[in-house]
Design a protein around this motif. Structure first.
Motif, mmCIF file in Angstrom:
data_model
loop_
_atom_site.group_PDB
_atom_site.id
_atom_site.type_symbol
_atom_site.label_atom_id
_atom_site.label_comp_id
_atom_site.label_asym_id
_atom_site.label_seq_id
_atom_site.Cartn_x
_atom_site.Cartn_y
_atom_site.Cartn_z
ATOM 1 N N ASP A 1 -81.699 -14.052 -19.732
ATOM 2 C CA ASP A 1 -80.944 -15.210 -19.273
ATOM 3 C C ASP A 1 -80.587 -15.096 -17.792
ATOM 4 O O ASP A 1 -81.047 -14.197 -17.092
ATOM 5 C CB ASP A 1 -79.695 -15.424 -20.132
ATOM 6 N N GLU A 2 -79.736 -16.014 -17.318
ATOM 7 C CA GLU A 2 -79.425 -16.084 -15.888
ATOM 8 C C GLU A 2 -78.668 -14.860 -15.378
ATOM 9 O O GLU A 2 -78.589 -14.647 -14.169
ATOM 10 C CB GLU A 2 -78.597 -17.334 -15.565
ATOM 11 N N THR A 3 -78.087 -14.053 -16.294
ATOM 12 C CA THR A 3 -77.372 -12.855 -15.859
ATOM 13 C C THR A 3 -78.314 -11.731 -15.479
ATOM 14 O O THR A 3 -77.894 -10.737 -14.895
ATOM 15 C CB THR A 3 -76.413 -12.355 -16.957
ATOM 16 N N HIS A 4 -79.607 -11.856 -15.822
ATOM 17 C CA HIS A 4 -80.610 -10.866 -15.443
ATOM 18 C C HIS A 4 -81.230 -11.261 -14.107
ATOM 19 O O HIS A 4 -81.734 -12.367 -13.953
ATOM 20 C CB HIS A 4 -81.723 -10.788 -16.495
ATOM 21 N N ASN A 5 -81.200 -10.360 -13.145
ATOM 22 C CA ASN A 5 -81.802 -10.627 -11.843
ATOM 23 C C ASN A 5 -83.215 -10.067 -11.730
ATOM 24 O O ASN A 5 -84.035 -10.607 -11.010
ATOM 25 C CB ASN A 5 -80.938 -10.034 -10.725
ATOM 26 N N SER A 6 -83.475 -8.974 -12.436
ATOM 27 C CA SER A 6 -84.765 -8.312 -12.329
ATOM 28 C C SER A 6 -85.038 -7.505 -13.591
ATOM 29 O O SER A 6 -84.103 -7.059 -14.269
ATOM 30 C CB SER A 6 -84.772 -7.387 -11.108
ATOM 31 N N MET A 7 -86.311 -7.277 -13.892
ATOM 32 C CA MET A 7 -86.677 -6.461 -15.048
ATOM 33 C C MET A 7 -86.260 -5.003 -14.864
ATOM 34 O O MET A 7 -86.191 -4.241 -15.814
ATOM 35 C CB MET A 7 -88.185 -6.536 -15.289
ATOM 36 N N TRP A 8 -85.961 -4.621 -13.607
ATOM 37 C CA TRP A 8 -85.603 -3.234 -13.306
ATOM 38 C C TRP A 8 -84.103 -2.997 -13.372
ATOM 39 O O TRP A 8 -83.655 -1.863 -13.229
ATOM 40 C CB TRP A 8 -86.113 -2.859 -11.918
ATOM 41 N N ASP A 9 -83.303 -4.035 -13.558
ATOM 42 C CA ASP A 9 -81.851 -3.894 -13.490
ATOM 43 C C ASP A 9 -81.301 -3.025 -14.621
ATOM 44 O O ASP A 9 -81.634 -3.216 -15.789
ATOM 45 C CB ASP A 9 -81.172 -5.262 -13.556
ATOM 46 N N VAL A 10 -80.416 -2.098 -14.241
ATOM 47 C CA VAL A 10 -79.701 -1.289 -15.234
ATOM 48 C C VAL A 10 -78.603 -2.111 -15.887
ATOM 49 O O VAL A 10 -78.455 -2.125 -17.110
ATOM 50 C CB VAL A 10 -79.102 -0.038 -14.569
ATOM 51 N N VAL B 1 -76.870 -5.926 -16.275
ATOM 52 C CA VAL B 1 -77.065 -7.355 -16.039
ATOM 53 C C VAL B 1 -75.810 -7.915 -15.400
ATOM 54 O O VAL B 1 -74.774 -7.260 -15.343
ATOM 55 C CB VAL B 1 -77.375 -8.106 -17.352
ATOM 56 N N GLY B 2 -75.893 -9.154 -14.888
ATOM 57 C CA GLY B 2 -74.735 -9.784 -14.279
ATOM 58 C C GLY B 2 -73.681 -10.107 -15.325
ATOM 59 O O GLY B 2 -73.837 -9.810 -16.500
ATOM 60 N N GLY B 3 -72.612 -10.741 -14.883
ATOM 61 C CA GLY B 3 -71.531 -11.054 -15.799
ATOM 62 C C GLY B 3 -70.508 -9.935 -15.815
ATOM 63 O O GLY B 3 -70.557 -8.999 -15.024
ATOM 64 N N CYS B 4 -69.586 -10.006 -16.741
ATOM 65 C CA CYS B 4 -68.475 -9.072 -16.785
ATOM 66 C C CYS B 4 -68.862 -7.784 -17.484
ATOM 67 O O CYS B 4 -69.490 -7.797 -18.541
ATOM 68 C CB CYS B 4 -67.291 -9.725 -17.496
ATOM 69 N N SER B 5 -68.490 -6.638 -16.893
ATOM 70 C CA SER B 5 -68.735 -5.334 -17.496
ATOM 71 C C SER B 5 -67.657 -4.372 -17.024
ATOM 72 O O SER B 5 -66.792 -4.733 -16.218
ATOM 73 C CB SER B 5 -70.118 -4.800 -17.103
ATOM 74 N N TRP B 6 -67.725 -3.130 -17.491
ATOM 75 C CA TRP B 6 -66.774 -2.107 -17.067
ATOM 76 C C TRP B 6 -66.793 -1.949 -15.549
ATOM 77 O O TRP B 6 -65.772 -1.673 -14.929
ATOM 78 C CB TRP B 6 -67.112 -0.783 -17.754
ATOM 79 N N TYR B 7 -67.949 -2.169 -14.936
ATOM 80 C CA TYR B 7 -68.088 -1.981 -13.503
ATOM 81 C C TYR B 7 -67.415 -3.083 -12.684
ATOM 82 O O TYR B 7 -67.372 -2.993 -11.459
ATOM 83 C CB TYR B 7 -69.562 -1.853 -13.118
#
Length: 224
Positions: free
Chosen positions: A45-54, A56-62
């Motif tokens: 979905d739109e929270t993914h920027n690249s197939m290489w991303d560890v 994804v976008g959106g809210c996380s612990w980080y």
């Protein structure tokens, strides 16, 4: 989670990115996506920027974590536009890797994270072991078998890693970090804290002695 950066996944990403462009230019509409196109967006979905991303976008612990620095005892010299620097260990990309820089398999070499006093506590360590940008690169380079872990220069334990082409998670028995958080100002008066990972043993690569780790990242508490 097994890694998959094969041809099918690459083709899926090309199709997904083209579909996003068509939607943005209004060549296509969200209301009349095909079943296959809808499935593609459910997966990437739109929270993914690249197939290489560890991550994804959106809210996380980080969203509230990540205020730390990292260094290593050595790094392999960059060559042919390929970087093996320690900055690769926390760039949130599976396409890059840190590679130790001494002769042999890197036994005794280490990675050290230094956290600000108020940094949220850790409960999980996640390791992408080896040079995972492709299965060929992963097999050709050495991978870590055992890591000795230190917290503030005191031995915490030994992490035994499997020789698998997948992400490995280590659940900690107790959170690591400064625990006194009732007073928000209190942790800021304390010292920084450190975690060090030292290579004890490796799985030998098919072609190279060099030992690689693509990513080390964390999950935890004290956020949100």
């Amino acid at each position: 989670m097994d890694f998959d950066f094969g041809i099918q996944v690459q083709n899926d990403w090309k199709a997904r990115n083209q579909l996003l462009k068509d939607l943005e230019s209004e060549k296509k509409s969200w209301d009349n996506l095909t079943e296959k196109e809808s499935e593609l967006f459910e997966k990437y979905d739109e929270t993914h920027n690249s197939m290489w991303d560890v991550e994804v976008g959106g809210c996380s612990w980080y969203c509230g974590a990540g205020d730390y620095t990292v260094k290593s005892s050595s790094s392999l010299k960059n060559e042919d536009n390929n970087s093996y620097d320690i900055t690769n260990i926390n760039d949130f990309s599976y396409q890059t890797a840190w590679v130790e820089g001494i002769k042999g398999y890197g036994i005794g070499e280490y990675i050290e994270f230094t956290f600000v006093p108020k940094h949220p506590r850790l409960t999980v360590i996640k390791i992408a072991n080896g040079y995972i940008r492709s299965e060929k690169a992963w097999k050709n380079n050495s991978r870590v078998k055992k890591l000795k872990m230190y917290v503030n220069d005191t031995v915490y334990g030994v992490i035994n890693l499997k020789d698998v082409y997948s992400l490995q998670s280590i659940e900690l028995e107790e959170p690591i970090g400064n625990s006194d958080r009732k007073d928000y100002e209190k942790p800021q008066t304390l010292s920084k804290w450190k975690i060090r990972f030292e290579i004890l043993e490796v799985y030998k690569g098919d072609m190279y002695d060099d030992t690689a780790i693509s990513e080390i990242f964390f999950d935890g508490i004290d956020v949100h």
